[in-house]
Design a protein around this motif. Structure first.
Motif, mmCIF file in Angstrom:
data_model
loop_
_atom_site.group_PDB
_atom_site.id
_atom_site.type_symbol
_atom_site.label_atom_id
_atom_site.label_comp_id
_atom_site.label_asym_id
_atom_site.label_seq_id
_atom_site.Cartn_x
_atom_site.Cartn_y
_atom_site.Cartn_z
ATOM 1 N N LEU A 1 160.815 87.744 43.595
ATOM 2 C CA LEU A 1 161.432 88.257 42.372
ATOM 3 C C LEU A 1 162.673 87.452 41.977
ATOM 4 O O LEU A 1 162.886 87.165 40.797
ATOM 5 C CB LEU A 1 161.791 89.731 42.543
ATOM 6 N N GLY A 2 163.485 87.086 42.958
ATOM 7 C CA GLY A 2 164.704 86.332 42.655
ATOM 8 C C GLY A 2 164.406 84.960 42.086
ATOM 9 O O GLY A 2 164.938 84.575 41.034
ATOM 10 N N LEU A 3 163.553 84.215 42.764
ATOM 11 C CA LEU A 3 163.223 82.872 42.274
ATOM 12 C C LEU A 3 162.341 82.930 41.029
ATOM 13 O O LEU A 3 162.411 82.045 40.173
ATOM 14 C CB LEU A 3 162.548 82.064 43.380
ATOM 15 N N GLY A 4 161.520 83.981 40.903
ATOM 16 C CA GLY A 4 160.727 84.153 39.686
ATOM 17 C C GLY A 4 161.604 84.412 38.475
ATOM 18 O O GLY A 4 161.354 83.888 37.384
ATOM 19 N N THR A 5 162.645 85.206 38.670
ATOM 20 C CA THR A 5 163.600 85.459 37.588
ATOM 21 C C THR A 5 164.339 84.180 37.214
ATOM 22 O O THR A 5 164.558 83.898 36.033
ATOM 23 C CB THR A 5 164.605 86.547 38.005
ATOM 24 N N PHE A 6 164.708 83.405 38.218
ATOM 25 C CA PHE A 6 165.366 82.124 37.953
ATOM 26 C C PHE A 6 164.445 81.195 37.163
ATOM 27 O O PHE A 6 164.879 80.517 36.224
ATOM 28 C CB PHE A 6 165.782 81.469 39.268
ATOM 29 N N ALA A 7 163.158 81.192 37.514
ATOM 30 C CA ALA A 7 162.196 80.358 36.800
ATOM 31 C C ALA A 7 162.033 80.813 35.355
ATOM 32 O O ALA A 7 161.972 79.990 34.434
ATOM 33 C CB ALA A 7 160.848 80.381 37.511
ATOM 34 N N ALA A 8 161.973 82.130 35.138
ATOM 35 C CA ALA A 8 161.843 82.642 33.766
ATOM 36 C C ALA A 8 163.063 82.289 32.930
ATOM 37 O O ALA A 8 162.938 81.907 31.759
ATOM 38 C CB ALA A 8 161.636 84.159 33.810
ATOM 39 N N THR A 9 164.233 82.395 33.521
ATOM 40 C CA THR A 9 165.464 82.035 32.804
ATOM 41 C C THR A 9 165.473 80.546 32.486
ATOM 42 O O THR A 9 165.874 80.147 31.385
ATOM 43 C CB THR A 9 166.692 82.403 33.654
ATOM 44 N N SER A 10 165.035 79.742 33.431
ATOM 45 C CA SER A 10 164.991 78.300 33.191
ATOM 46 C C SER A 10 164.022 77.957 32.061
ATOM 47 O O SER A 10 164.299 77.077 31.244
ATOM 48 C CB SER A 10 164.573 77.561 34.465
ATOM 49 N N LEU A 11 162.890 78.647 32.000
ATOM 50 C CA LEU A 11 161.942 78.410 30.905
ATOM 51 C C LEU A 11 162.543 78.787 29.555
ATOM 52 O O LEU A 11 162.353 78.073 28.565
ATOM 53 C CB LEU A 11 160.659 79.207 31.141
ATOM 54 N N ARG A 12 163.240 79.908 29.513
ATOM 55 C CA ARG A 12 163.875 80.322 28.254
ATOM 56 C C ARG A 12 164.907 79.309 27.788
ATOM 57 O O ARG A 12 165.121 79.133 26.589
ATOM 58 C CB ARG A 12 164.546 81.693 28.423
ATOM 59 N N GLY B 1 164.667 76.149 28.341
ATOM 60 C CA GLY B 1 164.005 74.874 28.101
ATOM 61 C C GLY B 1 164.035 73.927 29.280
ATOM 62 O O GLY B 1 163.738 72.741 29.136
ATOM 63 N N GLU B 2 164.396 74.414 30.433
ATOM 64 C CA GLU B 2 164.459 73.584 31.637
ATOM 65 C C GLU B 2 163.143 73.703 32.404
ATOM 66 O O GLU B 2 163.013 74.459 33.352
ATOM 67 C CB GLU B 2 165.637 74.021 32.518
ATOM 68 N N ARG B 3 162.154 72.933 31.987
ATOM 69 C CA ARG B 3 160.820 73.039 32.583
ATOM 70 C C ARG B 3 160.786 72.562 34.032
ATOM 71 O O ARG B 3 160.097 73.143 34.860
ATOM 72 C CB ARG B 3 159.812 72.248 31.766
ATOM 73 N N ARG B 4 161.519 71.519 34.337
ATOM 74 C CA ARG B 4 161.511 70.996 35.709
ATOM 75 C C ARG B 4 162.105 72.018 36.672
ATOM 76 O O ARG B 4 161.557 72.258 37.750
ATOM 77 C CB ARG B 4 162.293 69.690 35.771
ATOM 78 N N ALA B 5 163.215 72.618 36.284
ATOM 79 C CA ALA B 5 163.840 73.640 37.135
ATOM 80 C C ALA B 5 162.906 74.834 37.301
ATOM 81 O O ALA B 5 162.825 75.422 38.387
ATOM 82 C CB ALA B 5 165.169 74.088 36.536
ATOM 83 N N ALA B 6 162.194 75.201 36.251
ATOM 84 C CA ALA B 6 161.263 76.331 36.326
ATOM 85 C C ALA B 6 160.106 76.018 37.272
ATOM 86 O O ALA B 6 159.704 76.872 38.064
ATOM 87 C CB ALA B 6 160.740 76.665 34.938
ATOM 88 N N ARG B 7 159.587 74.805 37.211
ATOM 89 C CA ARG B 7 158.500 74.422 38.118
ATOM 90 C C ARG B 7 158.941 74.458 39.568
ATOM 91 O O ARG B 7 158.230 74.952 40.450
ATOM 92 C CB ARG B 7 157.998 73.014 37.783
ATOM 93 N N ILE B 8 160.124 73.925 39.830
ATOM 94 C CA ILE B 8 160.639 73.916 41.199
ATOM 95 C C ILE B 8 160.861 75.342 41.683
ATOM 96 O O ILE B 8 160.498 75.690 42.817
ATOM 97 C CB ILE B 8 161.936 73.081 41.282
ATOM 98 N N ALA B 9 161.461 76.180 40.843
ATOM 99 C CA ALA B 9 161.725 77.565 41.234
ATOM 100 C C ALA B 9 160.434 78.336 41.484
ATOM 101 O O ALA B 9 160.344 79.113 42.445
ATOM 102 C CB ALA B 9 162.551 78.264 40.162
ATOM 103 N N LEU B 10 159.427 78.129 40.648
ATOM 104 C CA LEU B 10 158.154 78.818 40.862
ATOM 105 C C LEU B 10 157.466 78.343 42.136
ATOM 106 O O LEU B 10 156.887 79.138 42.879
ATOM 107 C CB LEU B 10 157.233 78.625 39.658
ATOM 108 N N GLY B 11 157.525 77.047 42.383
ATOM 109 C CA GLY B 11 156.942 76.519 43.612
ATOM 110 C C GLY B 11 157.626 77.080 44.851
ATOM 111 O O GLY B 11 156.970 77.487 45.822
ATOM 112 N N LEU B 12 158.951 77.126 44.809
ATOM 113 C CA LEU B 12 159.688 77.706 45.931
ATOM 114 C C LEU B 12 159.419 79.200 46.069
ATOM 115 O O LEU B 12 159.318 79.711 47.186
ATOM 116 C CB LEU B 12 161.189 77.469 45.748
ATOM 117 N N ALA B 13 159.300 79.902 44.958
ATOM 118 C CA ALA B 13 159.033 81.339 45.001
ATOM 119 C C ALA B 13 157.709 81.616 45.683
ATOM 120 O O ALA B 13 157.618 82.480 46.564
ATOM 121 C CB ALA B 13 159.039 81.920 43.583
#
Length: 76
Positions: free
Chosen positions: A17-28, A30-42
């Protein structure tokens, strides 16, 4: 369900949930790379904890002990 399994599953859910929330925030933002990394780590981190909850009781205790050791050493 034993207490050690419940703790490992809870830690996995918090990580997911924590890293998923970080990924969603990164997508909003426009930080696609950060979102991909966060989702992978999650997925990877939560999967480790979910699968370790399936181990026998002594192995679960070892995983929790190592996690506590890392938390204590990291806090020093």
């Amino acid at each position: 369900m034993e207490l050690t399994s419940a703790i490992l599953i809870a830690i996995g859910l918090v990580a997911l949930l924590g890293l998923g929330t970080f990924a969603a925030t990164s997508l909003r933002e426009g930080e696609r790379r950060a979102a991909r990394i966060a989702l992978g780590l999650a997925v990877a981190l939560s999967l480790i904890f979910f699968l370790s909850a399936l181990l026998p009781a002594p192995a679960r205790l070892v995983v929790l002990s190592l996690l506590a050791l890392v938390a204590v050493v990291g806090g020093i």
